[in-house]
Design an enzyme around this catalytic site. Structure first.
Site, PDB file in Angstrom:
ATOM      1  N   TRP A   1      76.320  37.933  -6.519  1.00  0.00           N
ATOM      2  CA  TRP A   1      77.312  38.637  -7.335  1.00  0.00           C
ATOM      3  C   TRP A   1      76.874  38.661  -8.800  1.00  0.00           C
ATOM      4  CZ3 TRP A   1      80.603  41.597  -5.008  1.00  0.00           C
ATOM      5  CH2 TRP A   1      81.058  41.267  -3.728  1.00  0.00           C
TER       6      TRP A   1
ATOM      7  N   ASN B   1      77.607  43.980   0.809  1.00  0.00           N
ATOM      8  CA  ASN B   1      77.516  42.542   0.551  1.00  0.00           C
ATOM      9  C   ASN B   1      77.559  41.779   1.875  1.00  0.00           C
ATOM     10  OD1 ASN B   1      80.312  43.498  -0.703  1.00  0.00           O
ATOM     11  ND2 ASN B   1      80.740  41.438  -0.047  1.00  0.00           N
ATOM     12  N   ASP B   2      78.446  40.841   2.069  1.00  0.00           N
ATOM     13  CA  ASP B   2      78.358  39.887   3.186  1.00  0.00           C
ATOM     14  C   ASP B   2      78.082  40.506   4.562  1.00  0.00           C
ATOM     15  OD1 ASP B   2      79.695  38.824   1.030  1.00  0.00           O
ATOM     16  OD2 ASP B   2      81.462  38.212   2.154  1.00  0.00           O
TER      17      ASP B   2
ATOM     18  N   ASP C   1      88.528  35.561   4.964  1.00  0.00           N
ATOM     19  CA  ASP C   1      87.278  35.381   5.699  1.00  0.00           C
ATOM     20  C   ASP C   1      87.448  34.547   6.970  1.00  0.00           C
ATOM     21  OD1 ASP C   1      86.398  36.723   3.451  1.00  0.00           O
ATOM     22  OD2 ASP C   1      85.537  34.942   2.491  1.00  0.00           O
TER      23      ASP C   1
ATOM     24  N   TRP D   1      76.749  50.572  -1.300  1.00  0.00           N
ATOM     25  CA  TRP D   1      76.716  49.136  -1.611  1.00  0.00           C
ATOM     26  C   TRP D   1      76.984  48.306  -0.359  1.00  0.00           C
ATOM     27  CZ3 TRP D   1      76.530  45.344  -5.462  1.00  0.00           C
ATOM     28  CH2 TRP D   1      77.176  44.136  -5.162  1.00  0.00           C
TER      29      TRP D   1
ATOM     30  N   GLU E   1      84.559  30.396   0.516  1.00  0.00           N
ATOM     31  CA  GLU E   1      84.539  31.731   1.105  1.00  0.00           C
ATOM     32  C   GLU E   1      83.687  31.693   2.372  1.00  0.00           C
ATOM     33  OE1 GLU E   1      84.995  34.952  -2.382  1.00  0.00           O
ATOM     34  OE2 GLU E   1      83.017  34.053  -2.377  1.00  0.00           O
TER      35      GLU E   1
ATOM     36  N   TRP F   1      80.402  47.649  -5.750  1.00  0.00           N
ATOM     37  CA  TRP F   1      81.461  47.188  -4.847  1.00  0.00           C
ATOM     38  C   TRP F   1      82.675  48.109  -4.994  1.00  0.00           C
ATOM     39  CZ3 TRP F   1      86.475  45.224  -4.937  1.00  0.00           C
ATOM     40  CH2 TRP F   1      86.868  44.483  -3.811  1.00  0.00           C
TER      41      TRP F   1
ATOM     42  N   PHE G   1      88.046  43.150   4.314  1.00  0.00           N
ATOM     43  CA  PHE G   1      87.144  42.114   3.811  1.00  0.00           C
ATOM     44  C   PHE G   1      86.449  41.397   4.971  1.00  0.00           C
ATOM     45  CE2 PHE G   1      88.782  41.006  -0.756  1.00  0.00           C
ATOM     46  CZ  PHE G   1      88.581  42.310  -1.142  1.00  0.00           C
ATOM     47  N   SER G   2      85.699  40.351   4.610  1.00  0.00           N
ATOM     48  CA  SER G   2      84.820  39.696   5.582  1.00  0.00           C
ATOM     49  C   SER G   2      85.547  39.051   6.750  1.00  0.00           C
ATOM     50  CB  SER G   2      83.980  38.632   4.875  1.00  0.00           C
ATOM     51  OG  SER G   2      83.000  39.280   4.111  1.00  0.00           O
TER      52      SER G   2
END
Ligand code: FRU
Length: 458
Positions: free
Chosen positions: A282, A24-25, A149, A22, A202, A49, A84-85
């Site tokens: 999402w 994402n960002d 973030d 998976w 975010e 996720w 995280f990001s």
């Protein structure tokens, strides 16, 4: 999942994925030692996720990408349950990644999100340096469970960091910190000074050269003339006053009018302003999960600002295939590539992409709006959006220029990114492989159609 299980032919040709697992960002976009580096939120062990890692890919030309080993994995100080990001910066001859360390602690208000630093000399192997902005560095009326973030940048020799944070009993804000060495940070201000439309901001990005802040807005109320997706990406154009630590907004807009777009980020340490986003949303099923991967990133986009508006154009390395005027039959096998259409005095427009026996994606011009219809595109994508247009598979975007219209369509196996007048609609589509035809009908005083191959790809 091992490399042997990888369905190479099932992957997009030139959009970044994790290969398996998976994503994402996009994270830590940076031009370092002659290469473009893209990191991304990555869970390698499932197509859902999970505890976030930072995947890593590099490119010389922003089109052909090579995956490198995972750059960050959870398990250090402050990031027991996820990395995280965050963003990257080149300083003191090293590449630094600033990211959010996530610890679940049973969930809810016990979650802790802190800002961590990692460094690398070669751009491949990263060494974690621990928490640099912790819960104690938050102003009193903010929540340590929603603080994430970090976007790090340099102005006049001083490092700054914008971090998304949530006010107690309130919504999202963007907090600004400053530092001389990337390790010791001091809180400066609540930089925007107003709330997110939804529950939280975010992934902030500040692009000084363009006077631009880009930010994700989580769960804003859906707007028919704005964003209907559960999360929206907004931009603000204005000026940062570094003495007051305030960004004065002069105009605003949304980044993308399609179904699948969130959490974009621009390249640091790069003279051109180039942005990559997450080409998903999402709370939706991702049909490619059956091939072992879920999630991809958009094609890079070059940014400019003019008269208070953001303009985006695609960056893809192409070679021309052929040119034909409208009316002639257009060749099949149009699954991967770039199409450019230029029309003068446009009266009407309709293009069917990825057309097969039963499937097509229709983009048409209706009453001054581009209408993107993916209701017959292929495998169904079901999301959390419940408004009429979303349920009908429709997205809309205002027409930019009628006198001299210039359209770019970027096609890859599972995506269509439609650019016109500096605006974009990005969406995933999952048609069968034999849905590979194009049908174009245009009424204009003049029209040219050019199709390009993506360099070094099929
Ligand atoms: C945005 C986001 C970020 C967070 C990351 C976690 O899509 O929710 O706020 O850092 O994803 O994967």
């Amino acid at each position: 999942m091992t490399d042997n299980d990888l369905h190479v032919n099932d992957l997009p040709a030139f959009h970044i994925t994790g290969g398996t697992g998976w994503i994402n960002d996009p994270n830590g976009l940076v031009y370092f030692n002659g290469e473009y580096h893209v990191f991304y939120q990555y869970y390698p062990y499932d197509t859902k996720w999970g505890p976030m890692h930072w995947g890593h890919a590099v490119s010389f030309d922003l089109t052909n990408w090579k995956r490198l080993p995972i750059a960050l994995a959870p398990g250090g100080e402050g990031d027991k349950d996820g990395c995280f990001s965050g963003t990257a910066i080149v300083a003191f001859n090293k590449l630094y990644l600033m990211y959010t360390g996530f610890e679940e602690n049973g969930g809810g208000e016990n979650v802790r999100q802190v800002q961590c630093l990692a460094e690398s000399e070669d751009g491949v192997n990263f060494f974690k340096r621990g928490v640099v902005i912790g819960s104690d560095d938050l102003p009193e009326d903010f929540m340590p469970c929603d603080f994430r973030d970090p976007h790090v940048f340099c102005h006049d020799g001083i490092f700054y960091c914008l971090v998304a944070a949530k006010k107690k009993g309130g919504r999202g804000r963007l907090l600004l910190y400053r530092s001389d060495d990337l390790f010791k940070w001091t809180f400066l201000s609540d930089a925007l000074g107003f709330d997110s439309d939804g529950i939280m901001f975010e992934c902030p990005n500040y692009i000084e050269k363009l006077g631009l802040i880009i930010v994700g807005d989580q769960l804003p109320p859906p707007k028919a003339d704005g964003c209907l997706n559960v999360h929206s990406t907004r931009y603000f154009i204005g000026k940062m006053d570094f003495t007051a630590g305030k960004f004065i907004v002069e105009s605003e807009g949304i980044l993308d009018h399609g179904f699948d777009y969130y959490a974009p980020q621009s390249f640091a340490c790069c003279p051109e302003k180039i942005l990559i986003g997450w080409l998903n949303m999402w709370d939706r099923n991702v049909p490619s999960a059956k091939y072992g991967f879920a999630g991809m990133l958009t094609v890079p986009r070059k940014l400019s600002v003019n008269c208070g508006r953001l303009y985006q154009t695609p960056v893809v390395k192409t070679s021309k295939v052929y040119e034909t005027s409208v009316g002639k039959k257009l060749a099949d096998n149009a699954i991967i590539g770039v199409i450019e259409i230029k029309a003068d005095d446009l009266e009407s427009f309709e293009i069917k992409l990825r057309q097969g026996n039963e499937n097509f994606t229709l983009i048409s011009l209706v009453d001054g709006f581009w209408v993107f219809d993916r209701s017959k595109s292929g495998e169904a994508i079901v999301g959390a959006e419940k408004d009429e247009l979303s349920l009908a598979g429709i997205r809309k975007m205002p027409l930019g220029a009628e006198k001299h219209t210039s359209i770019s369509i970027v096609l890859d196996k599972y995506s269509i990114e439609f650019f016109e007048g500096g605006r974009v609609m990005s969406s995933t589509v999952y048609p069968p492989d034999n849905a590979d035809k194009i049908e174009l009908t245009v009424k204009a005083s003049k029209c040219t159609y050019t199709r390009y191959k993506v360099e070094n790809r099929s």
